[in-house]
Write a protein that holds these residues in place. Structure first.
Motif, PDB file in Angstrom:
ATOM      1  N   ARG A   1       0.895  -1.140   0.117  1.00 18.71           N
ATOM      2  CA  ARG A   1      -0.144   0.119   0.045  1.00 18.71           C
ATOM      3  C   ARG A   1       0.974   1.342   0.067  1.00 18.71           C
ATOM      4  N   VAL A   2       1.969   1.334   0.769  1.00 17.97           N
ATOM      5  CA  VAL A   2       2.872   2.288   0.927  1.00 17.97           C
ATOM      6  C   VAL A   2       3.381   2.712  -0.269  1.00 17.97           C
ATOM      7  N   MET A   3       4.247   1.525  -0.777  1.00 16.24           N
ATOM      8  CA  MET A   3       4.836   1.673  -2.050  1.00 16.24           C
ATOM      9  C   MET A   3       4.066   2.304  -3.260  1.00 16.24           C
ATOM     10  N   ASP A   4       2.685   1.607  -3.658  1.00 14.97           N
ATOM     11  CA  ASP A   4       2.062   1.846  -4.396  1.00 14.97           C
ATOM     12  C   ASP A   4       1.619   3.430  -4.441  1.00 14.97           C
ATOM     13  N   SER A   5       1.161   3.740  -3.265  1.00 14.54           N
ATOM     14  CA  SER A   5       0.629   5.432  -3.030  1.00 14.54           C
ATOM     15  C   SER A   5       1.874   6.267  -3.353  1.00 14.54           C
ATOM     16  N   HIS A   6       3.354   5.761  -3.166  1.00 13.48           N
ATOM     17  CA  HIS A   6       4.381   6.668  -3.436  1.00 13.48           C
ATOM     18  C   HIS A   6       5.129   6.686  -5.144  1.00 13.48           C
ATOM     19  N   GLY A   7       4.430   5.328  -5.595  1.00 14.29           N
ATOM     20  CA  GLY A   7       4.846   5.107  -6.789  1.00 14.29           C
ATOM     21  C   GLY A   7       6.059   4.365  -6.863  1.00 14.29           C
ATOM     22  N   PHE A   8       6.580   3.942  -5.943  1.00 16.63           N
ATOM     23  CA  PHE A   8       8.087   3.343  -5.755  1.00 16.63           C
ATOM     24  C   PHE A   8       7.818   2.024  -6.511  1.00 16.63           C
ATOM     25  N   SER A   9       9.199   1.468  -7.315  1.00 12.48           N
ATOM     26  CA  SER A   9       9.317   0.266  -7.695  1.00 12.48           C
ATOM     27  C   SER A   9       9.851  -0.497  -6.492  1.00 12.48           C
ATOM     28  N   TYR A  10       9.587  -1.574  -6.242  1.00 13.85           N
ATOM     29  CA  TYR A  10      10.378  -2.264  -5.067  1.00 13.85           C
ATOM     30  C   TYR A  10      10.071  -3.813  -5.070  1.00 13.85           C
ATOM     31  N   GLU A  11      10.832  -4.623  -4.299  1.00 13.27           N
ATOM     32  CA  GLU A  11      10.642  -5.891  -3.945  1.00 13.27           C
ATOM     33  C   GLU A  11      10.633  -5.913  -2.504  1.00 13.27           C
ATOM     34  N   VAL A  12      10.109  -7.062  -1.933  1.00 14.48           N
ATOM     35  CA  VAL A  12       9.882  -7.351  -0.658  1.00 14.48           C
ATOM     36  C   VAL A  12      10.572  -8.740  -0.433  1.00 14.48           C
TER      37      VAL A  12
ATOM     38  N   LEU B   1       5.462  -6.753  12.830  1.00 12.78           N
ATOM     39  CA  LEU B   1       4.495  -5.596  12.785  1.00 12.78           C
ATOM     40  C   LEU B   1       4.992  -4.499  13.785  1.00 12.78           C
ATOM     41  N   GLN B   2       6.155  -4.773  14.614  1.00 13.44           N
ATOM     42  CA  GLN B   2       6.507  -3.780  15.561  1.00 13.44           C
ATOM     43  C   GLN B   2       6.876  -2.301  14.638  1.00 13.44           C
ATOM     44  N   ASP B   3       7.440  -2.613  13.683  1.00 11.29           N
ATOM     45  CA  ASP B   3       7.982  -1.508  12.821  1.00 11.29           C
ATOM     46  C   ASP B   3       7.085  -1.134  11.904  1.00 11.29           C
ATOM     47  N   SER B   4       6.734   0.192  11.582  1.00 12.62           N
ATOM     48  CA  SER B   4       5.879   0.654  10.498  1.00 12.62           C
ATOM     49  C   SER B   4       6.577   1.176   9.086  1.00 12.62           C
ATOM     50  N   PRO B   5       5.758   0.236   8.323  1.00 16.36           N
ATOM     51  CA  PRO B   5       6.137   0.517   6.863  1.00 16.36           C
ATOM     52  C   PRO B   5       5.920   2.067   6.294  1.00 16.36           C
ATOM     53  N   ASP B   6       4.863   2.722   7.050  1.00 17.19           N
ATOM     54  CA  ASP B   6       4.970   4.167   6.923  1.00 17.19           C
ATOM     55  C   ASP B   6       6.086   5.120   7.004  1.00 17.19           C
ATOM     56  N   GLU B   7       7.051   4.362   7.666  1.00 23.12           N
ATOM     57  CA  GLU B   7       8.340   5.115   7.669  1.00 23.12           C
ATOM     58  C   GLU B   7       9.198   5.229   6.314  1.00 23.12           C
ATOM     59  N   ILE B   8       8.795   4.099   5.560  1.00 22.81           N
ATOM     60  CA  ILE B   8       9.768   4.017   4.400  1.00 22.81           C
ATOM     61  C   ILE B   8      10.008   5.115   3.666  1.00 22.81           C
ATOM     62  N   PRO B   9       8.965   6.028   3.043  1.00 23.79           N
ATOM     63  CA  PRO B   9       9.376   7.110   2.102  1.00 23.79           C
ATOM     64  C   PRO B   9      10.201   8.151   2.769  1.00 23.79           C
ATOM     65  N   ALA B  10       9.959   8.286   4.020  1.00 25.66           N
ATOM     66  CA  ALA B  10      11.144   9.291   4.709  1.00 25.66           C
ATOM     67  C   ALA B  10      12.432   8.856   4.714  1.00 25.66           C
ATOM     68  N   LEU B  11      12.433   7.421   4.939  1.00 25.38           N
ATOM     69  CA  LEU B  11      13.812   6.782   4.919  1.00 25.38           C
ATOM     70  C   LEU B  11      14.629   6.938   3.780  1.00 25.38           C
ATOM     71  N   TYR B  12      13.527   6.588   2.787  1.00 26.95           N
ATOM     72  CA  TYR B  12      14.238   6.531   1.271  1.00 26.95           C
ATOM     73  C   TYR B  12      14.731   7.985   0.903  1.00 26.95           C
ATOM     74  N   ARG B  13      14.027   9.021   1.309  1.00 28.15           N
ATOM     75  CA  ARG B  13      14.365  10.339   0.925  1.00 28.15           C
ATOM     76  C   ARG B  13      15.759  10.727   1.915  1.00 28.15           C
ATOM     77  N   MET B  14      15.906  10.084   3.123  1.00 34.52           N
ATOM     78  CA  MET B  14      17.026  10.649   3.555  1.00 34.52           C
ATOM     79  C   MET B  14      18.286   9.934   3.085  1.00 34.52           C
ATOM     80  N   ILE B  15      18.315   8.789   2.395  1.00 35.29           N
ATOM     81  CA  ILE B  15      19.161   8.204   1.680  1.00 35.29           C
ATOM     82  C   ILE B  15      19.688   8.833   0.231  1.00 35.29           C
ATOM     83  N   THR B  16      18.412   9.105  -0.291  1.00 38.81           N
ATOM     84  CA  THR B  16      18.644   9.493  -1.888  1.00 38.81           C
ATOM     85  C   THR B  16      18.639  10.795  -1.952  1.00 38.81           C
TER      86      THR B  16
END
Ligand code: UDP
Ligand code: MG
Length: 322
Positions: A26-37, A96-111
């Protein structure tokens, strides 16, 4: 190159997986990321592998690796790092102790901000005190030893530039100290992000009371290794030499005193060399000295020989070309 690889080590987490995977996509699609789990099944004895099979049928971005037995979280992360193809690699726990909602912000901090690595900080933790208090001690000590200013080294939620994960090896039980390993390899731009931490929804923790004992021993070895990684000889050799020199000089001194008494002062009551406690101390010191020296030398040889030997037995994969 795809944007993101999410590496998830899991050991008996069948109940959490569907919700976790749905949330991530859900998070990946709403941000338009290409991804793999990448779901790394670390020898689960429940139905986790079947669940992964089902999930991958409905979403081809979900891939799985199955170990033949339980190797530990470090082995699972290491395998995930080798297989990841994303520009940014995220690790998170399966429970589920970590929230996938954090992914976009973490991605930006790297890129965008150009960090090599971003470590999560569970500022507000939903864990019992028996876990949070020792963890404070570990974090403070690791901060001091490594010089890395992080509050929460062991947080499962982290983001890495792909060049970091392709160049480090997470061995033994060192998943608690990945930032330290990254720093050894010259990836010093390490940032921190406060992340949401949730209660474990299903199942139980996979680390019992032994986490503190092993955590402590790992702390010792990380301290030792970071100081004397290149040359164990610098540590053992120094101790060994000091001990040997002390033993040698004491013995020489004892013998000199004896000779003095017998030949110079001609006193018949001179104490025998072997009657004196110092003699035995000196003897032990020489032996210990030689032993330490040898240990250092062997350690040195091991370091030289240490190839990439730790391979884990993967018995099945889903969605991964071998
Ligand atoms: N885990 C694993 N192998 C193990 C132990 C744990 O892959 O031998 C996984 C586990 O399934 C979870 C993550 O590592 O996804 C963190 O474990 P856990 O939640 O039990 O640790 P805690 O949150 O209590 O520190
Ligand atoms: Mg957990």
């Amino acid at each position: 190159m795809i944007n993101l690889s999410v590496v998830i080590p899991l050991y008996n987490e069948e109940e959490s997986l569907p919700e976790l995977c749905n949330w991530i996509s859900r998070v990946m699609d709403s941000h338009g990321f290409s991804y793999e789990v990448l779901l790394i099944n670390d020898g689960s004895t429940d139905n986790s592998w079947q669940v992964i099979g089902k999930l991958s049928k409905t979403n081809s971005n979900i891939k799985g690796v199955k170990f033949n037995r339980n190797y530990g979280k470090s082995a699972a992360l290491d395998t995930g790092f080798k297989l990841a193809t994303g520009q940014v690699v995220i690790t998170m726990d399966a429970d589920l102790q970590d929230s996938p909602d954090e992914i976009p912000a973490l991605y930006r901090m790297i890129t965008e901000d150009g960090h090599d690595m971003v470590s999560g900080w569970k500022k507000k933790r939903h864990d019992p005190l028996s876990k949070t208090i020792p963890s404070r001690f570990f974090n403070a000590t690791t901060r001091m030893i490594s010089g890395i200013k992080l509050h929460d080294f062991n947080c499962g939620l982290k983001a890495y530039d792909s060049k970091v994960v392709k160049n480090i090896k997470v061995y033994g039980e060192m998943h608690r100290y990945i930032p330290v390993i990254a720093k050894w390899h010259g990836f010093t731009n390490i940032a921190e992000k406060v992340v949401e931490h949730r209660k474990r929804k299903f199942g139980i923790t996979k680390f019992g009371i032994e986490r503190f004992v092993f955590g402590f021993l790992d702390l010792l070895s990380i301290t030792f290794v970071s100081k004397f990684k290149k040359s164990p000889m610098h540590f053992f050799g120094l101790l060994g030499t000091l001990s040997f020199v002390f033993g040698f000089l004491s013995t020489a001194w004892l013998i000199w005193k004896k000779m003095q008494a017998v030949y110079i002062f001609k006193t018949p009551i001179a104490r025998e060399v072997v009657d004196q406690p110092l003699f035995f101390l000196a003897l032990v010191a020489i032996i210990v000295g030689v032993q330490l020296f040898l240990a250092g030398f062997l350690g040195e040889l091991l370091v030289i020989n240490k190839a990439e030997k730790d391979e884990y037995l993967v018995i099945d994969t889903i969605g991964i070309e071998k």
